[in-house]
Enzyme design. Sequence first.
Site, mmCIF file in Angstrom:
data_model
loop_
_atom_site.group_PDB
_atom_site.id
_atom_site.type_symbol
_atom_site.label_atom_id
_atom_site.label_comp_id
_atom_site.label_asym_id
_atom_site.label_seq_id
_atom_site.Cartn_x
_atom_site.Cartn_y
_atom_site.Cartn_z
ATOM 1 N N HIS A 74 14.190 -77.173 -45.600
ATOM 2 C CA HIS A 74 13.341 -75.992 -45.419
ATOM 3 C C HIS A 74 12.115 -76.117 -46.323
ATOM 4 C CE1 HIS A 74 14.761 -74.223 -49.194
ATOM 5 N NE2 HIS A 74 16.013 -74.330 -48.781
ATOM 6 N N HIS A 95 12.280 -77.398 -49.986
ATOM 7 C CA HIS A 95 12.372 -78.847 -50.221
ATOM 8 C C HIS A 95 11.013 -79.516 -50.035
ATOM 9 C CE1 HIS A 95 16.482 -77.790 -48.468
ATOM 10 N NE2 HIS A 95 16.709 -77.998 -49.748
ATOM 11 N N CYS A 148 32.112 -73.645 -58.693
ATOM 12 C CA CYS A 148 31.496 -73.277 -57.418
ATOM 13 C C CYS A 148 31.221 -74.552 -56.619
ATOM 14 C CB CYS A 148 30.187 -72.517 -57.595
ATOM 15 S SG CYS A 148 29.372 -72.256 -55.987
ATOM 16 N N CYS A 177 27.474 -74.958 -55.630
ATOM 17 C CA CYS A 177 26.583 -75.419 -56.707
ATOM 18 C C CYS A 177 27.022 -76.793 -57.205
ATOM 19 C CB CYS A 177 26.662 -74.508 -57.929
ATOM 20 S SG CYS A 177 26.049 -72.847 -57.733
ATOM 21 N N CYS A 187 30.236 -66.381 -57.452
ATOM 22 C CA CYS A 187 29.160 -67.239 -57.952
ATOM 23 C C CYS A 187 27.858 -66.453 -57.949
ATOM 24 C CB CYS A 187 29.029 -68.470 -57.059
ATOM 25 S SG CYS A 187 27.471 -69.350 -57.312
ATOM 26 N N HIS A 195 25.520 -68.228 -55.074
ATOM 27 C CA HIS A 195 25.940 -68.225 -53.670
ATOM 28 C C HIS A 195 26.732 -66.989 -53.279
ATOM 29 C CE1 HIS A 195 25.136 -72.523 -54.517
ATOM 30 N NE2 HIS A 195 24.569 -72.433 -53.326
ATOM 31 N N LYS A 208 14.371 -65.814 -53.575
ATOM 32 C CA LYS A 208 14.249 -67.259 -53.457
ATOM 33 C C LYS A 208 14.557 -67.661 -52.023
ATOM 34 C CE LYS A 208 16.177 -71.643 -54.848
ATOM 35 N NZ LYS A 208 17.433 -72.352 -55.089
ATOM 36 N N LYS A 228 18.929 -71.500 -48.120
ATOM 37 C CA LYS A 228 19.759 -71.500 -46.939
ATOM 38 C C LYS A 228 20.824 -70.409 -47.041
ATOM 39 C CE LYS A 228 22.581 -74.608 -44.244
ATOM 40 N NZ LYS A 228 23.972 -74.372 -44.667
HETATM 41 N N1 MSP Z 1 21.277 -82.342 -54.738
HETATM 42 C C1 MSP Z 1 20.806 -81.532 -55.797
HETATM 43 C C2 MSP Z 1 19.768 -82.277 -56.621
HETATM 44 C C3 MSP Z 1 20.203 -83.571 -57.208
HETATM 45 S S1 MSP Z 1 18.912 -84.358 -58.054
HETATM 46 C C4 MSP Z 1 19.612 -85.581 -58.901
HETATM 47 C C5 MSP Z 1 20.194 -80.264 -55.236
HETATM 48 N N2 MSP Z 1 19.801 -80.316 -53.954
HETATM 49 S S2 MSP Z 1 19.109 -79.108 -53.156
HETATM 50 O O1 MSP Z 1 19.079 -79.518 -51.783
HETATM 51 O O2 MSP Z 1 19.737 -77.878 -53.439
HETATM 52 O O3 MSP Z 1 17.629 -79.107 -53.625
HETATM 53 C C6 MSP Z 1 17.214 -78.383 -54.763
HETATM 54 C C7 MSP Z 1 15.737 -78.590 -54.965
HETATM 55 O O4 MSP Z 1 15.014 -78.246 -53.765
HETATM 56 C C8 MSP Z 1 15.120 -77.709 -56.034
HETATM 57 O O5 MSP Z 1 15.300 -78.220 -57.326
HETATM 58 C C9 MSP Z 1 13.671 -77.729 -55.593
HETATM 59 O O6 MSP Z 1 13.104 -78.945 -55.928
HETATM 60 C C10 MSP Z 1 13.794 -77.621 -54.086
HETATM 61 N N3 MSP Z 1 13.878 -76.234 -53.634
HETATM 62 C C11 MSP Z 1 14.842 -75.698 -52.828
HETATM 63 N N4 MSP Z 1 14.532 -74.391 -52.573
HETATM 64 C C12 MSP Z 1 13.394 -74.058 -53.193
HETATM 65 C C13 MSP Z 1 12.616 -72.889 -53.293
HETATM 66 N N5 MSP Z 1 12.909 -71.775 -52.650
HETATM 67 N N6 MSP Z 1 11.511 -72.931 -54.082
HETATM 68 C C14 MSP Z 1 11.159 -74.052 -54.773
HETATM 69 N N7 MSP Z 1 11.868 -75.174 -54.693
HETATM 70 C C15 MSP Z 1 12.983 -75.229 -53.895
HETATM 71 O O7 MSP Z 1 20.031 -79.329 -55.983
#
Ligand code: MSP
Length: 508
Positions: free
Chosen positions: A17, A20, A125, A128, A143, A146, A295, A298
Amino acid sequence: MGYYVTTPIYYVNGEPHLGHVYTTVAADVLARHMRQRGEDVFFLTGTDEHGEPVAQAAEREGVAPRELADRNAERFKQVAERVNATNDFFIRTSDPEHAAVVTEVVARLKRDGHVYAGTYEGWYCPRCADFKTDAELIEGDRCPVHLIELEREKEDNWFFRLSAFQEPLERLYADRPDWVLPGNRYNEALSFIQGGLRDFSLSRARISWGVPVPWDPEQVVYVWVDALLNYYSALSYAREGEDLRDEFWPATVHLIAKDILKFHAVFWPAILMAAELELPERVFIHGYLLMDDHKMSKSLGNVLDPFKVMDLYGTDALRYYLLREVAFGQDGSISPEGFENRYNTELANEYGNLASRSLAMIERYRDGVVPEARAPAALVAELEGMAAAVCSRLDRVEVSGALDDVWQTVRRLNRFVAEETPWKLAKDPEQADRLDSVLYALAEGLRVVSVLLHPYLPASAERLLAALGREDRSIEGARFGSGAGGARIGELGQLFPKVEAPEPSAAP
Ligand code: MSP
Protein backbone atom coordinates in the site's frame (compact mmCIF):
# COMPACT_ATOMS: atom_id res chain seq x y z
CA MET A 1 33.24 3.50 0.05
CA GLY A 2 29.97 3.33 -1.80
CA TYR A 3 26.63 4.74 -0.77
CA TYR A 4 24.30 1.99 0.43
CA VAL A 5 20.65 2.81 1.15
CA THR A 6 17.95 0.36 2.23
CA THR A 7 14.22 0.21 2.85
CA PRO A 8 12.67 -2.19 5.32
CA ILE A 9 11.83 -5.50 3.72
CA TYR A 10 8.06 -5.65 3.61
CA TYR A 11 5.91 -8.45 4.98
CA VAL A 12 4.30 -10.53 2.30
CA ASN A 13 1.25 -11.18 4.45
CA GLY A 14 -0.53 -8.44 2.56
CA GLU A 15 -0.32 -6.41 -0.60
CA PRO A 16 1.70 -3.25 -0.96
CA HIS A 17 0.00 0.00 0.00
CA LEU A 18 1.04 3.63 -0.08
CA GLY A 19 2.84 3.35 3.25
CA HIS A 20 5.32 0.93 1.71
CA VAL A 21 5.63 2.99 -1.44
CA TYR A 22 6.50 5.99 0.70
CA THR A 23 9.72 4.52 2.07
CA THR A 24 10.69 3.03 -1.27
CA VAL A 25 10.28 6.34 -3.08
CA ALA A 26 12.26 8.24 -0.46
CA ALA A 27 15.09 5.72 -0.70
CA ASP A 28 14.96 5.98 -4.47
CA VAL A 29 15.34 9.76 -4.32
CA LEU A 30 18.48 9.36 -2.23
CA ALA A 31 19.86 6.68 -4.54
CA ARG A 32 19.22 8.69 -7.70
CA HIS A 33 20.60 11.88 -6.21
CA MET A 34 23.79 10.17 -5.05
CA ARG A 35 24.29 8.70 -8.50
CA GLN A 36 24.00 12.22 -9.91
CA ARG A 37 26.85 13.10 -7.59
CA GLY A 38 28.95 10.36 -9.12
CA GLU A 39 28.77 8.08 -6.06
CA ASP A 40 28.79 4.33 -6.36
CA VAL A 41 25.32 3.49 -5.14
CA PHE A 42 23.65 0.32 -3.98
CA PHE A 43 19.93 0.54 -3.25
CA LEU A 44 18.19 -2.43 -1.66
CA THR A 45 14.56 -3.26 -1.07
CA GLY A 46 12.70 -6.55 -0.82
CA THR A 47 10.35 -8.75 1.13
CA ASP A 48 10.27 -10.33 4.57
CA GLU A 49 8.75 -13.74 4.09
CA HIS A 50 9.28 -15.88 7.18
CA GLY A 51 7.72 -16.07 10.59
CA GLU A 52 4.23 -15.90 12.07
CA PRO A 53 2.97 -12.83 10.23
CA VAL A 54 3.24 -14.71 6.96
CA ALA A 55 2.61 -18.25 8.22
CA GLN A 56 -0.66 -17.20 9.86
CA ALA A 57 -1.87 -15.17 6.92
CA ALA A 58 -1.20 -18.17 4.67
CA GLU A 59 -3.13 -20.40 7.01
CA ARG A 60 -6.09 -18.02 6.97
CA GLU A 61 -6.06 -18.10 3.20
CA GLY A 62 -5.61 -21.86 3.12
CA VAL A 63 -2.40 -21.77 1.08
CA ALA A 64 1.17 -22.77 1.81
CA PRO A 65 3.35 -19.91 3.13
CA ARG A 66 5.58 -20.17 0.11
CA GLU A 67 2.66 -19.74 -2.23
CA LEU A 68 1.49 -16.60 -0.44
CA ALA A 69 5.06 -15.34 -0.36
CA ASP A 70 5.57 -15.92 -4.09
CA ARG A 71 2.35 -14.17 -4.97
CA ASN A 72 2.85 -11.10 -2.81
CA ALA A 73 6.58 -10.77 -3.34
CA GLU A 74 5.69 -10.40 -7.00
CA ARG A 75 3.28 -7.57 -6.14
CA PHE A 76 5.95 -5.76 -4.12
CA LYS A 77 8.39 -6.18 -6.97
CA GLN A 78 5.87 -4.80 -9.43
CA VAL A 79 5.04 -1.82 -7.28
CA ALA A 80 8.73 -0.97 -6.92
CA GLU A 81 9.04 -1.03 -10.69
CA ARG A 82 5.85 0.91 -11.18
CA VAL A 83 7.03 3.76 -8.94
CA ASN A 84 10.23 3.82 -10.95
CA ALA A 85 12.42 2.68 -8.08
CA THR A 86 15.97 2.04 -9.22
CA ASN A 87 16.78 -0.60 -6.64
CA ASP A 88 19.89 -2.57 -7.51
CA PHE A 89 18.48 -5.75 -6.05
CA PHE A 90 15.27 -7.12 -4.62
CA ILE A 91 15.93 -9.46 -1.73
CA ARG A 92 13.53 -12.14 -0.59
CA THR A 93 14.33 -13.74 2.74
CA SER A 94 13.24 -17.07 1.29
CA ASP A 95 16.28 -16.93 -1.00
CA PRO A 96 18.57 -19.82 -0.04
CA GLU A 97 21.61 -17.53 -0.23
CA HIS A 98 20.09 -15.30 2.42
CA ALA A 99 19.31 -18.29 4.64
CA ALA A 100 22.93 -19.41 4.35
CA VAL A 101 24.16 -16.08 5.74
CA VAL A 102 21.59 -16.19 8.56
CA THR A 103 22.76 -19.69 9.46
CA GLU A 104 26.38 -18.65 9.42
CA VAL A 105 25.93 -15.51 11.54
CA VAL A 106 23.65 -17.17 14.09
CA ALA A 107 26.08 -20.05 14.49
CA ARG A 108 28.83 -17.53 15.13
CA LEU A 109 26.73 -15.79 17.78
CA LYS A 110 26.28 -19.14 19.51
CA ARG A 111 29.96 -20.04 19.24
CA ASP A 112 30.99 -16.74 20.77
CA GLY A 113 28.74 -17.09 23.78
CA HIS A 114 25.97 -14.63 22.92
CA VAL A 115 23.24 -17.26 22.93
CA TYR A 116 21.87 -19.47 25.70
CA ALA A 117 18.90 -21.79 26.27
CA GLY A 118 16.02 -20.39 28.31
CA THR A 119 12.27 -20.32 28.69
CA TYR A 120 10.15 -17.49 27.41
CA GLU A 121 7.01 -16.74 29.32
CA GLY A 122 4.83 -13.81 28.38
CA TRP A 123 2.85 -12.18 25.62
CA TYR A 124 3.57 -12.42 21.93
CA CYS A 125 1.82 -10.75 19.03
CA PRO A 126 2.14 -12.90 15.90
CA ARG A 127 1.23 -9.98 13.66
CA CYS A 128 3.97 -7.74 15.08
CA ALA A 129 6.26 -10.73 15.50
CA ASP A 130 7.09 -9.07 18.78
CA PHE A 131 7.01 -9.84 22.49
CA LYS A 132 4.90 -7.50 24.60
CA THR A 133 5.22 -6.44 28.21
CA ASP A 134 2.19 -6.28 30.50
CA ALA A 135 2.38 -2.51 30.42
CA GLU A 136 2.13 -2.44 26.62
CA LEU A 137 -1.08 -4.45 26.38
CA ILE A 138 -4.38 -2.69 26.10
CA GLU A 139 -7.57 -3.75 27.80
CA GLY A 140 -8.50 -7.37 27.30
CA ASP A 141 -4.88 -8.45 26.84
CA ARG A 142 -4.87 -7.09 23.32
CA CYS A 143 -2.02 -5.93 21.09
CA PRO A 144 -1.83 -2.13 21.04
CA VAL A 145 -1.07 -2.15 17.31
CA HIS A 146 -3.28 -4.87 15.90
CA LEU A 147 -5.94 -4.85 18.62
CA ILE A 148 -6.07 -8.64 18.52
CA GLU A 149 -6.31 -10.70 21.68
CA LEU A 150 -2.97 -12.19 22.67
CA GLU A 151 -2.26 -15.45 24.35
CA ARG A 152 0.25 -15.99 27.09
CA GLU A 153 3.07 -18.11 25.81
CA LYS A 154 5.54 -20.40 27.42
CA GLU A 155 8.24 -21.72 25.20
CA ASP A 156 11.77 -23.09 25.40
CA ASN A 157 13.85 -20.82 23.21
CA TRP A 158 17.36 -19.79 22.46
CA PHE A 159 18.01 -16.35 23.87
CA PHE A 160 20.23 -13.57 22.64
CA ARG A 161 22.13 -11.83 25.44
CA LEU A 162 20.97 -8.32 24.64
CA SER A 163 21.49 -7.23 28.23
CA ALA A 164 25.24 -7.65 27.75
CA PHE A 165 25.13 -4.81 25.21
CA GLN A 166 23.57 -2.22 27.46
CA GLU A 167 26.84 -0.40 27.99
CA PRO A 168 28.21 -0.71 24.44
CA LEU A 169 24.92 0.64 23.12
CA GLU A 170 24.95 3.56 25.52
CA ARG A 171 28.46 4.30 24.39
CA LEU A 172 27.42 4.11 20.74
CA TYR A 173 24.68 6.68 21.38
CA ALA A 174 27.06 8.93 23.27
CA ASP A 175 29.75 8.75 20.59
CA ARG A 176 27.52 9.11 17.55
CA PRO A 177 24.69 11.52 18.24
CA ASP A 178 23.44 11.44 14.68
CA TRP A 179 23.54 7.72 14.16
CA VAL A 180 19.76 7.78 14.68
CA LEU A 181 17.89 10.67 13.09
CA PRO A 182 15.74 12.70 13.68
CA GLY A 183 16.75 13.67 17.22
CA ASN A 184 13.44 12.77 18.86
CA ARG A 185 13.84 9.19 17.66
CA TYR A 186 17.40 9.11 18.93
CA ASN A 187 16.09 10.13 22.34
CA GLU A 188 13.36 7.53 22.20
CA ALA A 189 15.77 4.73 21.38
CA LEU A 190 18.27 5.89 23.97
CA SER A 191 15.71 6.01 26.72
CA PHE A 192 14.55 2.53 25.77
CA ILE A 193 18.14 1.38 26.25
CA GLN A 194 18.57 3.28 29.48
CA GLY A 195 15.36 1.70 30.76
CA GLY A 196 17.25 -1.58 30.95
CA LEU A 197 17.61 -4.20 28.26
CA ARG A 198 16.21 -7.69 28.54
CA ASP A 199 17.47 -10.64 26.55
CA PHE A 200 15.20 -11.67 23.72
CA SER A 201 14.27 -14.96 22.08
CA LEU A 202 16.44 -15.63 19.11
CA SER A 203 14.35 -18.58 18.03
CA ARG A 204 10.75 -19.77 17.84
CA ALA A 205 9.59 -23.32 18.49
CA ARG A 206 5.98 -23.08 17.36
CA ILE A 207 6.46 -22.58 13.68
CA SER A 208 8.49 -24.17 10.98
CA TRP A 209 8.33 -21.42 8.33
CA GLY A 210 11.79 -19.94 8.74
CA VAL A 211 15.50 -20.63 8.80
CA PRO A 212 16.27 -23.64 11.03
CA VAL A 213 18.50 -22.94 14.02
CA PRO A 214 21.73 -24.63 12.93
CA TRP A 215 22.35 -26.52 16.19
CA ASP A 216 18.66 -27.19 16.94
CA PRO A 217 16.63 -27.75 13.77
CA GLU A 218 13.42 -28.12 15.80
CA GLN A 219 13.42 -24.34 16.06
CA VAL A 220 13.57 -21.57 13.51
CA VAL A 221 15.49 -18.33 13.80
CA TYR A 222 13.29 -15.50 15.15
CA VAL A 223 11.93 -13.64 12.15
CA TRP A 224 13.38 -10.29 13.20
CA VAL A 225 16.92 -11.63 13.36
CA ASP A 226 16.38 -13.33 10.01
CA ALA A 227 14.94 -10.11 8.54
CA LEU A 228 17.53 -7.64 9.84
CA LEU A 229 20.33 -9.72 8.40
CA ASN A 230 18.95 -9.07 4.91
CA TYR A 231 20.82 -5.79 4.78
CA TYR A 232 24.06 -7.69 5.13
CA SER A 233 23.29 -10.92 3.30
CA ALA A 234 22.02 -9.23 0.12
CA LEU A 235 25.47 -7.87 -0.67
CA SER A 236 26.89 -11.38 -0.66
CA TYR A 237 24.81 -12.61 -3.60
CA ALA A 238 23.15 -9.66 -5.36
CA ARG A 239 25.71 -9.86 -8.17
CA GLU A 240 26.75 -13.26 -9.24
CA GLY A 241 30.37 -14.01 -8.55
CA GLU A 242 30.88 -10.81 -6.56
CA ASP A 243 30.90 -10.04 -2.88
CA LEU A 244 29.75 -6.45 -2.56
CA ARG A 245 30.28 -6.36 1.17
CA ASP A 246 33.78 -4.98 0.71
CA GLU A 247 32.49 -1.96 -1.09
CA PHE A 248 29.10 -1.36 0.52
CA TRP A 249 29.24 -2.62 4.07
CA PRO A 250 28.50 -0.94 6.44
CA ALA A 251 25.28 0.51 5.05
CA THR A 252 25.14 4.27 4.72
CA VAL A 253 21.52 4.67 5.72
CA HIS A 254 18.59 2.46 6.68
CA LEU A 255 15.24 4.14 6.12
CA ILE A 256 12.41 2.92 8.34
CA ALA A 257 9.25 4.18 10.02
CA LYS A 258 8.95 4.47 13.76
CA ASP A 259 7.02 1.20 14.11
CA ILE A 260 10.25 -0.72 13.84
CA LEU A 261 12.58 1.65 15.68
CA LYS A 262 13.44 -0.73 18.52
CA PHE A 263 14.54 -3.46 16.13
CA HIS A 264 16.79 -1.18 14.08
CA ALA A 265 18.11 1.15 16.73
CA VAL A 266 18.59 -1.35 19.57
CA PHE A 267 18.51 -5.01 18.49
CA TRP A 268 20.31 -4.55 15.19
CA PRO A 269 23.42 -2.73 16.45
CA ALA A 270 23.67 -5.24 19.31
CA ILE A 271 23.51 -8.19 16.91
CA LEU A 272 26.14 -6.58 14.70
CA MET A 273 28.41 -5.90 17.65
CA ALA A 274 28.03 -9.50 18.79
CA ALA A 275 28.83 -10.72 15.28
CA GLU A 276 31.78 -8.31 15.12
CA LEU A 277 30.43 -6.56 12.07
CA GLU A 278 30.54 -2.85 11.45
CA LEU A 279 27.46 -0.78 12.26
CA PRO A 280 25.53 1.18 9.65
CA GLU A 281 26.33 4.86 9.55
CA ARG A 282 22.79 5.97 10.13
CA VAL A 283 19.19 4.94 10.68
CA PHE A 284 16.68 7.53 9.57
CA ILE A 285 13.15 7.22 10.91
CA HIS A 286 10.35 8.82 8.98
CA GLY A 287 6.83 9.33 10.24
CA TYR A 288 3.52 7.77 9.35
CA LEU A 289 1.29 8.58 6.48
CA LEU A 290 -2.09 9.16 8.06
CA MET A 291 -5.52 8.96 6.55
CA ASP A 292 -8.27 10.61 8.52
CA ASP A 293 -5.83 10.94 11.42
CA HIS A 294 -5.00 7.23 11.58
CA LYS A 295 -1.90 5.42 10.42
CA MET A 296 -2.55 3.94 7.05
CA SER A 297 -2.29 0.22 7.57
CA LYS A 298 -3.73 -3.01 6.38
CA SER A 299 -5.06 -3.95 9.79
CA LEU A 300 -7.04 -0.72 10.01
CA GLY A 301 -8.29 -1.05 6.45
CA ASN A 302 -7.63 2.58 5.48
CA VAL A 303 -5.17 1.88 2.72
CA LEU A 304 -4.86 3.31 -0.74
CA ASP A 305 -3.94 1.22 -3.70
CA PRO A 306 -0.88 2.88 -5.19
CA PHE A 307 -1.55 1.31 -8.59
CA LYS A 308 -4.87 3.12 -8.88
CA VAL A 309 -3.38 6.45 -7.91
CA MET A 310 -0.61 6.10 -10.48
CA ASP A 311 -2.97 5.02 -13.23
CA LEU A 312 -4.86 8.24 -12.75
CA TYR A 313 -2.15 10.81 -12.09
CA GLY A 314 1.08 9.20 -13.14
CA THR A 315 4.05 7.98 -11.18
CA ASP A 316 5.86 11.29 -10.82
CA ALA A 317 2.82 12.98 -9.32
CA LEU A 318 2.55 10.31 -6.66
CA ARG A 319 6.26 10.44 -5.85
CA TYR A 320 6.09 14.19 -5.59
CA TYR A 321 2.97 14.30 -3.48
CA LEU A 322 4.24 11.82 -0.90
CA LEU A 323 7.48 13.66 -0.30
CA ARG A 324 5.98 17.13 -0.54
CA GLU A 325 2.84 16.84 1.55
CA VAL A 326 4.39 15.23 4.62
CA ALA A 327 7.64 16.59 6.05
CA PHE A 328 9.96 13.60 5.93
CA GLY A 329 10.55 12.57 9.54
CA GLN A 330 7.15 13.67 10.81
CA ASP A 331 3.68 12.19 10.68
CA GLY A 332 1.32 13.79 8.21
CA SER A 333 -2.07 13.37 6.66
CA ILE A 334 -2.65 12.71 3.03
CA SER A 335 -5.98 13.12 1.30
CA PRO A 336 -7.57 13.22 -2.14
CA GLU A 337 -8.10 16.97 -1.82
CA GLY A 338 -4.50 17.55 -0.81
CA PHE A 339 -3.33 15.50 -3.75
CA GLU A 340 -5.42 17.34 -6.31
CA ASN A 341 -4.39 20.63 -4.88
CA ARG A 342 -0.66 19.94 -5.09
CA TYR A 343 -1.08 18.44 -8.52
CA ASN A 344 -2.91 21.42 -9.96
CA THR A 345 -1.20 24.33 -8.26
CA GLU A 346 2.33 23.09 -7.96
CA LEU A 347 3.02 20.48 -10.59
CA ALA A 348 0.71 21.67 -13.34
CA ASN A 349 0.93 25.43 -12.76
CA GLU A 350 4.14 26.31 -11.04
CA TYR A 351 6.39 23.83 -12.80
CA GLY A 352 4.49 22.58 -15.86
CA ASN A 353 3.22 25.96 -16.99
CA LEU A 354 6.49 27.70 -16.28
CA ALA A 355 8.11 25.18 -18.59
CA SER A 356 5.59 25.41 -21.40
CA ARG A 357 5.40 29.20 -21.27
CA SER A 358 9.15 29.58 -21.27
CA LEU A 359 9.64 27.20 -24.18
CA ALA A 360 6.82 28.88 -26.10
CA MET A 361 8.45 32.30 -25.67
CA ILE A 362 11.82 31.00 -26.80
CA GLU A 363 10.04 29.53 -29.80
CA ARG A 364 8.13 32.68 -30.61
CA TYR A 365 10.74 35.36 -29.91
CA ARG A 366 13.97 33.53 -30.76
CA ASP A 367 12.96 30.89 -33.32
CA GLY A 368 13.30 28.11 -30.78
CA VAL A 369 16.96 28.69 -29.95
CA VAL A 370 18.07 29.52 -26.41
CA PRO A 371 19.90 32.87 -26.65
CA GLU A 372 23.62 32.89 -25.98
CA ALA A 373 23.46 35.38 -23.19
CA ARG A 374 24.06 35.80 -19.49
CA ALA A 375 21.40 35.67 -16.81
CA PRO A 376 20.79 38.88 -14.84
CA ALA A 377 23.53 39.09 -12.21
CA ALA A 378 21.09 39.56 -9.34
CA LEU A 379 19.33 36.31 -10.16
CA VAL A 380 22.64 34.50 -10.53
CA ALA A 381 23.65 35.68 -7.08
CA GLU A 382 20.32 34.65 -5.63
CA LEU A 383 20.40 31.13 -7.00
CA GLU A 384 24.03 30.47 -6.30
CA GLY A 385 24.51 27.67 -3.81
CA MET A 386 21.19 26.01 -4.52
CA ALA A 387 22.72 22.70 -5.58
CA ALA A 388 25.04 22.72 -2.58
CA ALA A 389 22.10 23.33 -0.27
CA VAL A 390 20.20 20.41 -1.77
CA CYS A 391 23.24 18.16 -1.37
CA SER A 392 23.73 18.99 2.25
CA ARG A 393 20.03 18.50 2.95
CA LEU A 394 20.09 15.08 1.35
CA ASP A 395 23.26 14.16 3.21
CA ARG A 396 21.12 14.55 6.31
CA VAL A 397 18.23 12.64 4.68
CA GLU A 398 16.04 15.76 4.63
CA VAL A 399 14.14 14.53 1.64
CA SER A 400 11.26 17.00 1.84
CA GLY A 401 13.52 19.83 2.92
CA ALA A 402 15.61 19.47 -0.22
CA LEU A 403 12.50 19.35 -2.36
CA ASP A 404 11.23 22.49 -0.72
CA ASP A 405 14.49 24.29 -1.47
CA VAL A 406 14.16 23.48 -5.15
CA TRP A 407 10.51 24.44 -5.15
CA GLN A 408 11.36 27.87 -3.77
CA THR A 409 13.42 28.32 -6.91
CA VAL A 410 10.58 27.16 -9.14
CA ARG A 411 8.49 29.89 -7.50
CA ARG A 412 11.29 32.41 -7.83
CA LEU A 413 11.40 31.73 -11.56
CA ASN A 414 7.65 32.29 -11.82
CA ARG A 415 8.08 35.65 -10.09
CA PHE A 416 10.95 36.43 -12.42
CA VAL A 417 8.65 36.02 -15.43
CA ALA A 418 6.05 38.28 -13.83
CA GLU A 419 8.68 40.92 -13.02
CA GLU A 420 10.38 40.88 -16.40
CA THR A 421 7.26 40.61 -18.58
CA PRO A 422 9.13 39.21 -21.59
CA TRP A 423 6.05 39.74 -23.81
CA LYS A 424 6.49 43.47 -23.29
CA LEU A 425 10.24 43.35 -23.83
CA ALA A 426 9.57 41.58 -27.12
CA LYS A 427 7.70 44.59 -28.42
CA ASP A 428 10.60 46.94 -27.91
CA PRO A 429 13.65 46.36 -30.19
CA GLU A 430 15.83 48.29 -27.73
CA GLN A 431 15.17 45.62 -25.14
CA ALA A 432 16.47 42.80 -27.31
CA ASP A 433 19.49 42.17 -25.08
CA ARG A 434 17.38 42.15 -21.99
CA LEU A 435 14.99 39.71 -23.60
CA ASP A 436 17.91 37.47 -24.56
CA SER A 437 19.07 37.52 -20.98
CA VAL A 438 15.61 36.78 -19.59
CA LEU A 439 14.95 33.90 -21.98
CA TYR A 440 18.36 32.43 -21.34
CA ALA A 441 17.77 32.71 -17.58
CA LEU A 442 14.46 30.89 -17.91
CA ALA A 443 15.94 28.03 -19.91
CA GLU A 444 18.84 27.90 -17.50
CA GLY A 445 16.62 28.01 -14.43
CA LEU A 446 14.45 25.22 -15.80
CA ARG A 447 17.54 23.21 -16.58
CA VAL A 448 18.97 23.53 -13.08
CA VAL A 449 15.74 22.86 -11.20
CA SER A 450 15.03 19.89 -13.44
CA VAL A 451 18.42 18.34 -12.73
CA LEU A 452 17.78 18.79 -9.01
CA LEU A 453 14.19 17.55 -9.31
CA HIS A 454 15.23 14.60 -11.42
CA PRO A 455 15.38 12.15 -8.48
CA TYR A 456 11.85 13.15 -7.43
CA LEU A 457 10.20 13.47 -10.85
CA PRO A 458 12.39 11.27 -13.03
CA ALA A 459 10.10 11.00 -16.04
CA SER A 460 8.95 14.63 -16.16
CA ALA A 461 12.34 16.16 -15.44
CA GLU A 462 13.81 13.93 -18.11
CA ARG A 463 11.26 15.10 -20.66
CA LEU A 464 11.88 18.74 -19.88
CA LEU A 465 15.65 18.38 -20.01
CA ALA A 466 15.34 16.61 -23.34
CA ALA A 467 13.12 19.42 -24.65
CA LEU A 468 15.76 21.90 -23.50
CA GLY A 469 18.32 19.93 -25.49
CA ARG A 470 20.41 19.08 -22.43
CA GLU A 471 22.40 15.90 -21.83
CA ASP A 472 24.08 16.49 -18.51
CA ARG A 473 22.20 15.22 -15.43
CA SER A 474 25.04 15.65 -12.95
CA ILE A 475 24.80 17.77 -9.84
CA GLU A 476 28.18 19.19 -10.71
CA GLY A 477 26.65 20.74 -13.81
CA ALA A 478 23.65 22.10 -11.90
CA ARG A 479 25.04 25.58 -11.33
CA PHE A 480 22.75 28.35 -12.47
CA GLY A 481 24.45 30.36 -15.18
CA SER A 482 27.01 27.73 -16.07
CA GLY A 483 25.03 26.25 -18.97
CA ALA A 484 25.72 27.45 -22.49
CA GLY A 485 23.07 29.00 -24.69
CA GLY A 486 22.49 28.01 -28.29
CA ALA A 487 20.47 24.83 -27.78
CA ARG A 488 17.49 24.20 -30.00
CA ILE A 489 14.26 23.69 -28.09
CA GLY A 490 12.26 20.51 -28.75
CA GLU A 491 8.66 19.47 -28.27
CA LEU A 492 7.46 19.25 -24.69
CA GLY A 493 3.70 18.79 -24.61
CA GLN A 494 1.95 19.06 -21.25
CA LEU A 495 3.99 17.80 -18.33
CA PHE A 496 1.03 17.48 -15.99
CA PRO A 497 -2.22 17.44 -17.93
CA LYS A 498 -5.53 18.14 -16.28
CA VAL A 499 -7.02 15.02 -14.78
CA GLU A 500 -10.71 14.40 -14.60
CA ALA A 501 -11.15 11.95 -11.75
CA PRO A 502 -13.76 9.49 -13.00
CA GLU A 503 -15.30 9.07 -9.58
CA PRO A 504 -14.26 10.48 -6.22
CA SER A 505 -13.49 7.08 -4.75
CA ALA A 506 -10.92 6.37 -7.45
CA ALA A 507 -8.90 9.45 -6.55
CA PRO A 508 -6.34 9.06 -3.77
N1 MSP B 1 9.06 -6.88 7.79
C1 MSP B 1 9.19 -5.81 8.71
C2 MSP B 1 10.46 -5.03 8.46
C3 MSP B 1 11.73 -5.80 8.50
S1 MSP B 1 13.10 -4.82 8.11
C4 MSP B 1 14.42 -5.71 8.51
C5 MSP B 1 7.99 -4.89 8.59
N2 MSP B 1 7.32 -4.95 7.43
S2 MSP B 1 6.04 -4.06 7.07
O1 MSP B 1 5.51 -4.61 5.85
O2 MSP B 1 5.15 -3.96 8.16
O3 MSP B 1 6.61 -2.66 6.68
C6 MSP B 1 6.83 -1.66 7.65
C7 MSP B 1 7.40 -0.45 6.97
O4 MSP B 1 6.54 -0.02 5.90
C8 MSP B 1 7.50 0.78 7.87
O5 MSP B 1 8.66 0.77 8.66
C9 MSP B 1 7.53 1.87 6.82
O6 MSP B 1 8.77 1.91 6.22
C10 MSP B 1 6.49 1.38 5.82
N3 MSP B 1 5.14 1.80 6.18
C11 MSP B 1 4.05 0.99 6.31
N4 MSP B 1 2.95 1.76 6.58
C12 MSP B 1 3.30 3.05 6.63
C13 MSP B 1 2.61 4.26 6.87
N5 MSP B 1 1.31 4.32 7.06
N6 MSP B 1 3.34 5.40 6.88
C14 MSP B 1 4.69 5.40 6.69
N7 MSP B 1 5.37 4.28 6.46
C15 MSP B 1 4.70 3.08 6.40
O7 MSP B 1 7.77 -4.12 9.49
